[in-house]
Each structure stands twice: as structure tokens, then as C-alpha cells.
Design an enzyme around this catalytic site. Structure first.
Site, short mmCIF file in Angstrom:
data_model
loop_
_atom_site.label_atom_id
_atom_site.label_comp_id
_atom_site.label_asym_id
_atom_site.label_seq_id
_atom_site.Cartn_x
_atom_site.Cartn_y
_atom_site.Cartn_z
CE LYS A 1 -3.89 -2.34 2.26
NZ LYS A 1 -4.91 -2.29 3.34
CE1 TYR B 1 -9.44 -3.28 0.76
CE2 TYR B 1 -8.44 -1.36 -0.26
CZ TYR B 1 -8.32 -2.52 0.48
OH TYR B 1 -7.09 -2.93 0.94
CG ASN C 1 -3.43 -2.42 6.80
OD1 ASN C 1 -3.32 -1.93 5.69
ND2 ASN C 1 -4.39 -3.27 7.11
CG HIS D 1 -5.19 -6.60 -0.07
ND1 HIS D 1 -6.36 -6.82 0.60
CD2 HIS D 1 -5.21 -7.44 -1.14
CE1 HIS D 1 -7.08 -7.74 -0.07
NE2 HIS D 1 -6.39 -8.12 -1.12
CD GLU E 1 -8.76 -9.56 -3.22
OE1 GLU E 1 -9.58 -9.27 -2.33
OE2 GLU E 1 -7.58 -9.92 -2.99
P1 ATP Z 1 -6.92 -6.42 3.50
O1 ATP Z 1 -8.29 -6.74 2.89
O2 ATP Z 1 -6.40 -5.04 3.08
O3 ATP Z 1 -5.91 -7.50 3.31
P2 ATP Z 1 -7.92 -7.27 6.00
O4 ATP Z 1 -8.60 -8.37 5.24
O5 ATP Z 1 -7.01 -7.67 7.12
O6 ATP Z 1 -7.10 -6.33 5.06
P3 ATP Z 1 -10.42 -5.85 5.95
O7 ATP Z 1 -11.41 -5.97 7.05
O8 ATP Z 1 -10.68 -6.54 4.65
O9 ATP Z 1 -9.00 -6.26 6.55
O10 ATP Z 1 -10.22 -4.30 5.68
C1 ATP Z 1 -9.69 -3.82 4.46
C2 ATP Z 1 -8.79 -2.65 4.74
O11 ATP Z 1 -9.57 -1.56 5.21
C3 ATP Z 1 -7.75 -2.88 5.84
O12 ATP Z 1 -6.59 -3.50 5.35
C4 ATP Z 1 -7.47 -1.48 6.31
O13 ATP Z 1 -6.58 -0.79 5.43
C5 ATP Z 1 -8.85 -0.82 6.20
N1 ATP Z 1 -9.61 -0.90 7.44
C6 ATP Z 1 -10.17 -1.99 8.01
N2 ATP Z 1 -10.83 -1.69 9.14
C7 ATP Z 1 -10.70 -0.35 9.31
C8 ATP Z 1 -11.14 0.60 10.29
N3 ATP Z 1 -11.89 0.22 11.33
N4 ATP Z 1 -10.79 1.90 10.13
C9 ATP Z 1 -10.05 2.30 9.06
N5 ATP Z 1 -9.61 1.47 8.10
C10 ATP Z 1 -9.91 0.16 8.21
MG MG Z 2 -9.80 -8.07 3.50
#
Ligand code: ATP
Ligand code: MG
Length: 147
Positions: free
Chosen positions: A11, A52, A115, A118, A129
Site C-alpha cells: 500500500k 474495496y 497497514n 493487502h 482480485e
Molecule cells: P486487506 O483486505 O487489506 O488484506 P484485511 O482483510 O485484514 O485487510 P479488511 O477488514 O478486509 O482487513 O479491511 C480492508 C482494509 O480496510 C484494511 O486492510 C485497512 O486498510 C482498512 N480498514 C479496516 N478496518 C478499518 C477501520 N476500522 N478503520 C479504518 N480502516 C480500516
Molecule cells: Mg480483506
């Protein structure tokens, strides 16, 4: 165990850190994941929103799209035994502020949004994806090294 493919995204927070892109990719390769395709691109708002879309009702969606379009990302297709889980294990928990040192999100990310990376979470989502970013002709199977 099966050979799987997964989509990885480094990211914008991580691509902005000097040396981080190479170190993250090295961790993937050191863990036995093979890079079958890769590009460094700037996501448009539309592309980030589409990626997303599953989160579009969540309160953080707008900020997430803003973050994902704030700089370049490196998208890649990784292949290996159990690649989806193996990759997510390297990333660590979603929230970088809770991710242990030694995980990619612990070492390169900042908080729950910023973070660093992804990773696809299941074979079905990995398939969708991967095709969101790559044509089949851009994904090259590993070739035996020349001796
Ligand atoms: P990713 O899909 O990016 O691998 P993940 O599966 O661990 O991450 P998801 O729940 O799918 O987490 O969330 C997608 C992305 O949205 C997260 O990686 C993060 O960047 C962002 N995100 C998730 N939860 C929050 C939150 N509560 N506040 C802000 N951003 C968030
Ligand atoms: Mg995810």
C-alpha cells in the site's frame, strides 16, 4: 495442502518508505512465495472504490479509498503451497498498531488503516482480485533456472 495463488498489494504508506518495497518482496520470496506478476501503479479513485466495494457501507470506506489513492501501490500475484494463508501470516493482523514486530504490518504499517499491505483472504476472492489487476497473459508460470 495445495498450490494456490494470491493477490498482494503493497500500500502507499509502505511504498513511500525507502527500502520497504524491496524488503517486503524479499520476505515473500524468502517464505517460498513466487512472484508470477508484478506492477507499480497509481490507483484511480474508481479502481480503489471497486477493489474495496465489499466495504462500501463501512464508515471508513471514504478514508480508505483516499489512502489507497494517495501514492503508488505495488500489486503482485504470488504462488506457493497454501499461499493465501502463508501470505496473510507474513502480513500479520489487520491493525498495524497491534501487529507483532517481525510481521510486515507490525514492521511497516502504522494503524488499522495504514497497514502497509493487502492479501487475499480466500481462493474465490484471490481469483477475483487477481483478475481485477492482471490479464491471464501477464501472469507467467515459474520457469526452471538456466544452469
Ligand atoms: P486487506 O483486505 O487489506 O488484506 P484485511 O482483510 O485484514 O485487510 P479488511 O477488514 O478486509 O482487513 O479491511 C480492508 C482494509 O480496510 C484494511 O486492510 C485497512 O486498510 C482498512 N480498514 C479496516 N478496518 C478499518 C477501520 N476500522 N478503520 C479504518 N480502516 C480500516
Ligand atoms: Mg480483506
Amino acid at each position: 495442502m495445495a498450490v494456490e495463488r494470491t493477490l498482494s498489494i503493497i500500500k502507499p504508506d509502505a511504498t513511500a518508505k525507502p527500502g520497504a518495497t524491496g524488503e517486503i518482496l524479499a520476505r515473500f520470496e524468502q517464505a517460498g512465495l513466487k512472484i508470477l506478476a508484478m506492477k507499480r501503479i497509481q490507483l484511480s479513485e474508481t479502481l480503489a472504490q471497486g477493489f474495496y466495494a465489499v466495504h462500501k457501507e463501512r464508515p471508513f470506506y471514504g478514508e480508505l479509498v483516499k489512502f489507497m489513492t494517495s501514492g503508488p501501490v505495488v500489486v503482485s500475484v504470488l504462488e506457493g503451497e497454501n499461499a493465501i494463508l502463508a501470505h496473510r501470516d507474513l502480513l500479520g493482523p489487520t491493525n498495524s498498531s497491534e501487529a507483532p514486530a517481525g510481521t510486515i504490518r507490525g514492521d511497516f504499517g502504522t494503524d488499522i488503516e495504514r497497514n502497509a499491505t493487502h492479501g487475499s483472504d480466500a481462493p474465490e476472492t484471490a481469483k477475483v482480485e487477481i483478475s481485477y489487476f492482471f490479464n491471464a497473459s501477464e501472469i507467467l508460470a515459474p520457469v526452471e533456472a538456466l544452469t
